[in-house]
Design a protein around this motif. Structure first.
Motif, short mmCIF file in Angstrom:
data_model
loop_
_atom_site.label_atom_id
_atom_site.label_comp_id
_atom_site.label_asym_id
_atom_site.label_seq_id
_atom_site.Cartn_x
_atom_site.Cartn_y
_atom_site.Cartn_z
N MET A 1 6.16 -4.75 52.62
CA MET A 1 6.47 -5.72 51.13
C MET A 1 5.07 -5.24 50.58
N ARG A 2 5.28 -4.73 49.21
CA ARG A 2 3.55 -4.89 48.56
C ARG A 2 4.23 -5.45 47.10
N TYR A 3 3.33 -5.98 46.70
CA TYR A 3 3.49 -6.87 45.21
C TYR A 3 3.26 -5.95 44.12
N TRP A 4 3.49 -5.44 42.59
CA TRP A 4 3.07 -4.67 41.02
C TRP A 4 3.25 -6.38 39.81
N LEU A 5 2.34 -5.06 38.84
CA LEU A 5 3.15 -5.49 37.90
C LEU A 5 3.67 -4.73 37.01
N PHE A 6 4.67 -5.00 36.05
CA PHE A 6 5.56 -3.90 35.67
C PHE A 6 5.49 -3.91 34.41
N LYS A 7 5.03 -3.61 33.21
CA LYS A 7 4.92 -3.64 31.77
C LYS A 7 5.81 -3.35 31.07
N THR A 8 6.48 -3.84 29.91
CA THR A 8 7.37 -3.58 29.27
C THR A 8 7.56 -4.61 28.00
N GLU A 9 8.10 -3.31 26.91
CA GLU A 9 8.04 -3.69 25.32
C GLU A 9 9.47 -4.40 25.62
N PRO A 10 9.64 -5.68 24.85
CA PRO A 10 10.99 -6.93 25.21
C PRO A 10 12.00 -5.99 23.99
N ASP A 11 11.24 -5.85 23.18
CA ASP A 11 11.91 -4.76 21.84
C ASP A 11 12.51 -3.83 22.89
N THR A 12 12.12 -3.54 23.54
CA THR A 12 12.78 -1.85 24.36
C THR A 12 13.23 -2.24 25.45
N PHE A 13 12.62 -2.71 26.40
CA PHE A 13 13.72 -3.41 27.30
C PHE A 13 13.06 -5.21 28.35
N SER A 14 14.01 -5.27 27.99
CA SER A 14 13.96 -7.21 28.22
C SER A 14 13.72 -7.51 29.86
N ILE A 15 13.38 -9.00 30.00
CA ILE A 15 13.57 -9.52 31.51
C ILE A 15 14.83 -9.84 30.77
N ASP A 16 15.03 -10.09 29.67
CA ASP A 16 16.87 -10.69 29.83
C ASP A 16 17.91 -9.53 29.63
N ILE A 17 17.37 -8.73 29.41
CA ILE A 17 18.47 -6.99 29.28
C ILE A 17 18.34 -7.36 31.35
N LEU A 18 17.75 -6.67 32.16
CA LEU A 18 18.10 -6.87 33.59
C LEU A 18 18.62 -8.23 33.73
N LYS A 19 18.31 -9.39 33.07
CA LYS A 19 19.50 -10.40 33.75
C LYS A 19 20.50 -10.11 33.53
N GLN A 20 21.02 -9.44 32.33
CA GLN A 20 22.03 -8.94 31.98
C GLN A 20 23.24 -8.01 33.09
N GLN A 21 22.13 -6.45 33.28
CA GLN A 21 22.48 -5.78 33.68
C GLN A 21 22.19 -5.24 35.26
N LYS A 22 21.35 -7.00 35.99
CA LYS A 22 21.11 -7.04 36.71
C LYS A 22 20.26 -5.69 37.72
N VAL A 23 20.78 -4.99 37.36
CA VAL A 23 20.04 -2.94 37.89
C VAL A 23 19.41 -2.88 37.35
N SER A 24 18.20 -1.84 37.21
CA SER A 24 18.12 -1.16 35.79
C SER A 24 16.88 -0.23 36.66
N CYS A 25 16.73 0.98 36.23
CA CYS A 25 15.69 1.91 36.02
C CYS A 25 14.26 1.85 35.71
N TRP A 26 13.35 1.62 36.02
CA TRP A 26 11.93 1.37 35.64
C TRP A 26 12.02 2.83 34.78
N GLU A 27 12.03 3.54 33.93
CA GLU A 27 12.34 4.77 33.03
C GLU A 27 11.43 4.87 32.16
N GLY A 28 10.98 5.35 31.78
CA GLY A 28 9.93 6.43 30.91
C GLY A 28 8.14 5.61 31.34
#
Length: 151
Positions: free
Chosen positions: A1-28
């Motif tokens: 297992m490795r560790y990563w940091l993924f950046k996202t702009e919360p106006d586009t995709f936030s941790i709250d959206i990920l929580k709602q979706q439970k699983v999401s593709c990390w696109e773009g």
């Protein structure tokens, strides 16, 4: 297992959206170095720090787990998508993504706090000019980040 940091702009995709979706593709992801890490190094089971950027409160906001290994990013083939790439084809895709599952929110750990932690001085995030959306995090750095919120 490795560790990563993924950046996202919360106006586009936030941790709250990920929580709602439970699983999401990390696109773009449209940087070759970040794409190569997604394609060649990120694997199922890896842990991810979710980092909100380009917003009022910049910093680490949560944790996710990679649940699906690299596969072609479908948005590169969609002309109406902001991520469309006319040079990419289904036979020879240029861009890839992984799926992540929400694990938990963390109290905001700001970029200033991260920069102020000597244990994180070598983290790619704090290096000048490093604007990648996917970055490796060492075990020591992961533990230092979690220790900042009492974990």
């Amino acid at each position: 297992m490795r560790y990563w940091l993924f950046k996202t702009e919360p106006d586009t995709f936030s941790i709250d959206i990920l929580k709602q979706q439970k699983v999401s593709c990390w696109e773009g992801v449209r940087n070759y170095q970040a794409r190569n890490m997604l394609r060649d190094e990120v694997t199922v089971g890896d842990q991810v720090l979710i980092y909100h950027s380009s917003c009022k409160h910049v910093g680490v906001v949560g944790v996710a787990t990679v649940v699906r290994a690299c596969y072609p990013d479908h948005t590169q083939f969609e002309p109406e998508s902001g991520y469309f790439d006319p040079k990419s084809t289904p036979q020879i895709p240029r861009w890839f993504m992984v799926d992540v599952a929400y694990q938990r929110h963390l109290p905001l750990i700001t970029l200033a706090e991260i920069k102020g932690n000597p244990a994180l001085a070598e983290m790619p995030l704090v290096k000048k000019g490093n604007r990648l959306s996917v970055m490796p995090v060492t075990d020591t750095q992961w533990q230092a980040i979690l220790a900042m919120v009492g974990e």
